[in-house]
Design an enzyme around this catalytic site. Structure first.
Site, short mmCIF file in Angstrom:
data_model
loop_
_atom_site.label_atom_id
_atom_site.label_comp_id
_atom_site.label_asym_id
_atom_site.label_seq_id
_atom_site.Cartn_x
_atom_site.Cartn_y
_atom_site.Cartn_z
N GLU A 1 0.86 -1.19 0.00
CA GLU A 1 0.00 0.00 0.00
C GLU A 1 0.89 1.23 0.00
O GLU A 1 2.09 1.13 0.27
CB GLU A 1 -0.92 -0.04 1.23
CG GLU A 1 -1.85 -1.25 1.18
CD GLU A 1 -2.86 -1.28 2.32
OE1 GLU A 1 -2.91 -0.31 3.12
OE2 GLU A 1 -3.61 -2.27 2.39
N GLY B 1 5.18 -1.16 2.65
CA GLY B 1 5.60 -2.21 1.72
C GLY B 1 6.22 -3.36 2.50
O GLY B 1 5.63 -4.42 2.65
N ILE C 1 32.58 -2.80 -17.25
CA ILE C 1 33.61 -3.46 -18.06
C ILE C 1 33.48 -3.11 -19.54
O ILE C 1 34.47 -2.90 -20.22
CB ILE C 1 33.52 -5.00 -17.90
CG1 ILE C 1 34.00 -5.40 -16.51
CG2 ILE C 1 34.32 -5.72 -18.97
CD1 ILE C 1 33.87 -6.89 -16.24
N LEU C 2 32.25 -3.02 -20.02
CA LEU C 2 32.06 -2.82 -21.44
C LEU C 2 32.18 -1.37 -21.88
O LEU C 2 32.07 -1.06 -23.07
CB LEU C 2 30.70 -3.40 -21.87
CG LEU C 2 30.63 -4.93 -21.73
CD1 LEU C 2 29.23 -5.43 -21.93
CD2 LEU C 2 31.58 -5.61 -22.70
N GLY C 3 32.41 -0.49 -20.93
CA GLY C 3 32.63 0.91 -21.28
C GLY C 3 31.48 1.46 -22.09
O GLY C 3 30.31 1.27 -21.72
N GLU D 1 9.06 -8.90 -3.67
CA GLU D 1 9.01 -10.16 -2.92
C GLU D 1 9.92 -10.11 -1.69
O GLU D 1 10.59 -11.08 -1.36
CB GLU D 1 9.42 -11.34 -3.82
CG GLU D 1 8.38 -11.72 -4.83
CD GLU D 1 7.24 -12.51 -4.23
OE1 GLU D 1 7.42 -13.69 -3.92
OE2 GLU D 1 6.17 -11.92 -4.05
N THR E 1 1.95 -6.04 -9.68
CA THR E 1 2.49 -6.60 -10.91
C THR E 1 1.38 -7.33 -11.68
O THR E 1 0.66 -8.14 -11.09
CB THR E 1 3.64 -7.58 -10.61
OG1 THR E 1 4.72 -6.84 -10.02
CG2 THR E 1 4.16 -8.27 -11.88
C1 LIG Z 1 8.11 -3.19 -10.15
C2 LIG Z 1 7.50 -3.55 -8.86
C3 LIG Z 1 6.60 -4.59 -8.79
C4 LIG Z 1 5.99 -4.94 -7.58
N1 LIG Z 1 5.05 -5.91 -7.56
C5 LIG Z 1 4.33 -6.11 -6.42
C6 LIG Z 1 3.20 -6.98 -6.41
O1 LIG Z 1 2.91 -7.63 -7.40
N2 LIG Z 1 2.48 -7.10 -5.29
C7 LIG Z 1 2.79 -6.39 -4.16
O2 LIG Z 1 2.10 -6.52 -3.16
N3 LIG Z 1 3.87 -5.55 -4.13
C8 LIG Z 1 4.63 -5.40 -5.24
N4 LIG Z 1 5.69 -4.52 -5.22
C9 LIG Z 1 6.02 -3.82 -4.00
C10 LIG Z 1 7.30 -4.32 -3.35
O3 LIG Z 1 7.10 -5.60 -2.81
C11 LIG Z 1 7.69 -3.29 -2.29
O4 LIG Z 1 8.11 -2.14 -2.96
C12 LIG Z 1 8.79 -3.78 -1.40
O5 LIG Z 1 8.33 -4.85 -0.59
C13 LIG Z 1 9.36 -2.69 -0.51
O6 LIG Z 1 8.37 -1.93 0.09
P1 LIG Z 1 8.44 -0.33 0.01
O7 LIG Z 1 8.64 0.01 -1.40
O8 LIG Z 1 7.27 0.21 0.70
O9 LIG Z 1 9.75 0.05 0.80
P2 LIG Z 1 9.88 0.26 2.37
O10 LIG Z 1 9.22 -0.86 3.07
O11 LIG Z 1 9.48 1.62 2.70
O12 LIG Z 1 11.43 0.10 2.53
C14 LIG Z 1 12.36 1.12 2.22
C15 LIG Z 1 13.75 0.65 2.58
O13 LIG Z 1 13.81 0.33 3.98
C16 LIG Z 1 14.25 -1.00 4.16
N5 LIG Z 1 13.60 -1.57 5.33
C17 LIG Z 1 12.28 -1.61 5.61
N6 LIG Z 1 12.04 -2.25 6.75
C18 LIG Z 1 13.24 -2.65 7.23
C19 LIG Z 1 13.68 -3.37 8.38
N7 LIG Z 1 12.82 -3.85 9.27
N8 LIG Z 1 14.99 -3.58 8.53
C20 LIG Z 1 15.88 -3.12 7.62
N9 LIG Z 1 15.54 -2.43 6.53
C21 LIG Z 1 14.24 -2.20 6.33
C22 LIG Z 1 13.89 -1.69 2.88
O14 LIG Z 1 14.69 -2.84 2.66
C23 LIG Z 1 14.13 -0.62 1.85
O15 LIG Z 1 15.48 -0.60 1.54
C24 LIG Z 1 6.33 -4.21 -6.42
C25 LIG Z 1 7.27 -3.19 -6.47
C26 LIG Z 1 7.85 -2.85 -7.66
C27 LIG Z 1 8.81 -1.72 -7.70
#
Ligand SMILES: Cc1cc2nc3c(=O)[nH]c(=O)nc-3n(C[C@H](O)[C@H](O)[C@H](O)COP(=O)(O)OP(=O)(O)OC[C@H]3O[C@@H](n4cnc5c(N)ncnc54)[C@H](O)[C@@H]3O)c2cc1C
Lengths: 397, 364
Positions: free
Chosen positions: A121, A125, A348-350, A374, A152
């Protein structure tokens, strides 16, 4: 017996997947990267023909290796291939036998059909337990309200085909994880709208959309698994856990995707070097290797490491062994390895790497998603860490 | 069919070796590292497990078991988990036995293999590494030149384990630019075994420098006779053995650091409850598994007699880095306590650093 030999049937389907990737994906790869929201109709029709070979999805060793080949072809197009996708995996993991039959039958029919899974949402995420989308029971129906982003194949599943989306919603916000349930919303259901289609860094042939649920009514028995949720037991997170177990099946597949993209870059680098007469001298001691040889060996060993972890995770699944730890291990490693390998390839490929005349720069953009969706690299690292430490989420946040 | 399950028999052997490592090696390894000696009892117990002799055919007095590189790497990992010095010591005779078993002439097999089927540990070794920074096993400085019915060896070697007590040494030398093996019996004139080396790690393993000064061996002592040996395969068998040992050392360090991190409290909670620590551990666990699986694949290829130079080199390359990072983190996670010798992580750190240097010092 420890064995790394594929069976003849496995070899055949993998070779067929490779051929498909070479013939039907590579030639249109650049086009659909540059025409982001255009539908690759012809390609979709072609991929329908693949179903006889076990289709795009599936959960065994051969299926994972086919995914590797398709993503060697093009990761975005691979995600555009018709099939039950992540939604199907969720139905498969949490649905009753009747539900599996009812919801997944359509994917065996002649018309292309997609499946999606909506968890993320706008405000959350990684922290899946914080979702706000609600499902309220009214007589024989569930009424769903909320907004899901980054879904997705959401558009293809809900607008372009008779597909479905598995939507995560809470039936009792105060119950936290115990209140979270997966619901199947089928295409054509009133009250669900596809909004905003994202413009992305990579995997552009894959559609990523926002789904808005506005008093969306679905039949009562579209809740996956046991419908016994009249009273939510706040300590019972088994439903949530079961659904999270979907990830044990899908994470190795994401790893396979990452590995496919990584190999595309690796192959291209090696071919280019070969053309220039540069040979990688494997047996040489470190001190005598050129920096370039070291880089290539580093890339290749990273690829191997990720691939081995991925194979183990899918193999365990095919043996019905619990693989929660191993599939997160594979996902972390493959996500990172693919990111690094493709970045190194560009370096590497510049000018050949940076130019859009070739696909390497695209692979670098495509690869990055595997470290994000995921479960990000960090979230999967958390899963691994909790497992090896035997820590709860309270003990390791 | 892809599979990651060892056979029942392999699992039994692994359990047995693990037991030995836990009961025997882990009891004394610190002491051994401090005083540079391994108790004879441990060596004899290991010998009794038949790790070296089991694959010698019955016709030469052995147990006639199957020669398997895969089983070998499983054993090597467990032994190295117990202790690297001891692992290299107890497997040292294999450096001599395996090349003869695989590539020796009938005469060589008859003469030497029975020596290793007795009840007591019998040392033999191989000399490959040379004391120079850009040592290359395929471009050795030590030379062998044919002279009538014998070969004359000249050059210097180092990192030769158990050289002083060995019945025979397999010396690798360049013959017309190609590496070949030559059996040099104990006491052969021109073979000079120098003082025991002093190294940063593997301190309990006795290694030596050798000098070969016009050291003359009969023509029939050339490994494999006129045909020579498949040196590349030997190198690959050594690479996977060392990579497996690197996994064992990394695992020892990782397990210790993991358990420590769960009990050491800082700022009111176990240090493992912080991601900075937990993620180091998680990443190490991932890398250990990845390396192990790569070792298995290369070993499997060697058992199938496939050309595995690429796989074996890649995994050795990978393992050398992996074990260094893993053992460095072991020390890091214990902080200052990791730096003092009361804890074993500094020992594994010193041993881990060696892998990038070790070449041909173990074989499965
Ligand atoms: C192209 C694309 C396709 C997608 N497809 C789907 C889909 O089909 N269905 C669906 O439900 N979602 C989907 N997503 C969503 C995706 O799963 C989320 O973007 C992802 O899980 C991260 O959530 P966020 O973007 O809210 O990042 P955030 O949760 O806000 O995280 C931001 C950063 O903080 C880090 N972080 C967060 N919590 C912690 C913690 N406890 N400890 C350490 N680090 C932390 C994260 O690793 C990240 O680096 C998709 C996203 C993209 C970009």
């Amino acid at each position: 017996m420890i064995d790394f030999e594929l069976s003849p049937e496995e070899k055949t389907t993998i070779e067929a997947a490779h051929k498909f990737a070479e013939e039907f994906m590579r030639p249109i790869s650049r086009y659909y990267d540059e025409h982001e929201h255009e539908e690759p109709e012809e390609f979709i029709q072609k991929s329908m023909g693949l179903r006889s070979q076990g289709g795009v999805f599936g959960l065994g060793v051969a299926a994972a290796l086919r995914v590797e080949e398709y993503c060697w072809g093009d990761a975005g197009l691979m995600l555009a291939m018709p099939g039950p996708g992540l939604g199907g995996a969720a139905v498969f993991a949490s649905g009753t036998r009747e539900q599996i039959e009812r919801f997944l039958k359509r994917y065996g029919e002649d018309k292309p059909c997609w499946g999606a899974m909506a968890m993320t949402e706008p405000h959350c995420g990684s922290d899946t337990a914080a979702i706000n989308t609600t499902a309220v029971r009214e007589d024989n129906e569930w009424v769903i309200n909320g907004e899901k982003i980054f879904v997705t194949a959401g558009k293809r599943a809900m607008e372009k085909s008779n597909g479905l989306t598995v939507v995560w919603a809470t039936v009792d916000k105060t119950a936290g994880r115990a209140g979270m349930k997966p619901f199947v919303v089928e295409a054509g259901t009133p009250g669900v709208k596809v909004e905003k289609q994202e413009k992305k860094l990579g995997i552009r042939a894959s559609d990523t959309v926002t789904l808005v649920f506005d008093n969306c009514r679905i039949p009562f028995d579209n809740i996956l698994g046991s419908p016994e949720v009249r009273k939510v037991d706040k300590t019972d997170t088994s439903g949530f856990k079961k659904a999270m177990a979907t990830f044990d099946a899908t994470r190795p597949i994401i790893a396979a995707m990452a590995i496919g993209v990584a190999r595309a870059a690796l192959d291209f680098v090696k071919e280019t070097l070969e053309k220039e007469g540069v040979k990688i001298r494997y047996g040489l001691p470190r001190q005598k290797l050129t920096a370039l040889e070291r880089d290539v060996m580093e890339m290749e060993s990273q690829y191997k490491a990720a691939k081995m972890l991925m194979l183990r995770a899918v193999w365990m699944m095919s043996q019905f062994q619990p693989n929660n730890l191993e599939s997160s291990m594979a996902k972390v490693k493959a996500g990172l390895a693919a990111t690094r390998i493709t970045q190194k390839a560009v370096e590497i490929l510049g000018p050949l790497g940076y130019s859009r005349k070739y696909l390497v720069e695209k692979w670098m953009r495509d690869a990055k998603i595997n470290d994000i969706f995921e479960g990000t690299g960090q979230i999967n690292m958390l899963v691994v860490a909790r497992r090896i430490l035997d820590f709860t989420r309270e003990q390791l946040k | 069919m892809i599979s990651f399950s060892p056979t029942e028999e392999q699992q039994m052997i692994v359990n047995m070796v693990k037991q030995f490592a836990t009961d025997e090696m882990r009891k004394v390894y610190r002491e051994c590292d401090e005083n540079g000696e391994i108790p004879q009892k441990v060596i004899e117990t290991a010998w009794g497990l038949g790790l070296v002799s089991s694959c010698i055919p019955e016709s030469y007095g052995g147990a006639g078991g199957e020669r398997s590189v895969l089983t070998g790497v499983l054993i090597a990992e467990e032994l190295a988990w117990g202790d690297l010095s001891m692992a290299m010591h107890v497997l040292c005779p294999s450096l001599f036995v395996l090349p003869i078993l695989e590539m020796g002439t009938e005469q060589q097999k008859k003469k030497y293999l029975p020596l290793f089927c007795g009840a007591k540990f019998t040392a033999a070794t191989a000399a490959l590494v040379e004391p120079k920074f850009n040592f290359d096993p395929n471009a050795l400085s030590t030379t062998a030149s044919k002279n009538g019915d014998s070969y004359v060896l000249n050059g210097e070697k180092c990192f030769v384990p158990l050289a002083a007590e060995s019945e025979a040494i397999l010396v690798y030398a360049a013959e017309d630019g190609q590496t070949q093996g030559f059996i040099v019996d104990k006491g052969t004139p021109g073979l000079e075994i120098k003082e025991r080396e002093k190294n940063m790690g593997i301190k309990a393993l006795a290694t030596y420098e050798l000098a070969l000064k016009d050291c003359r061996v009969p023509r029939e002592n050339r490994l494999g006779g006129d045909k020579g040996c498949d040196f590349n395969r030997l190198l690959n068998c050594s690479r996977v053995a060392l990579a497996a040992m690197a996994v064992g050392v990394a695992k020892a360090s990782y397990e210790y650091a993991r358990d420590y991190a769960k009990t050491r409290v800082a700022f009111g909670e176990p240090i493992a409850s912080r991601q900075a620590i937990a993620f180091m551990l998680a990443e190490t666990a991932i890398e250990i598994d990845a390396t192990r699986l790569m070792v298995w694949e290369a070993a499997w290829m060697l058992d199938k007699k496939m050309e595995a130079t690429r796989e074996a080199s890649l995994v050795k390359f990978y393992a050398d880095d992996m074990v260094m990072t893993a053992t460095d983190r072991g020390v890091q996670i214990l902080g200052g306590h990791g730096y003092v010798r009361e804890h074993p992580v500094e020992l594994w750190f010193r041993n881990g650093r060696g892998f990038a240097t070790f070449d041909g010092m173990a074989m499965v």
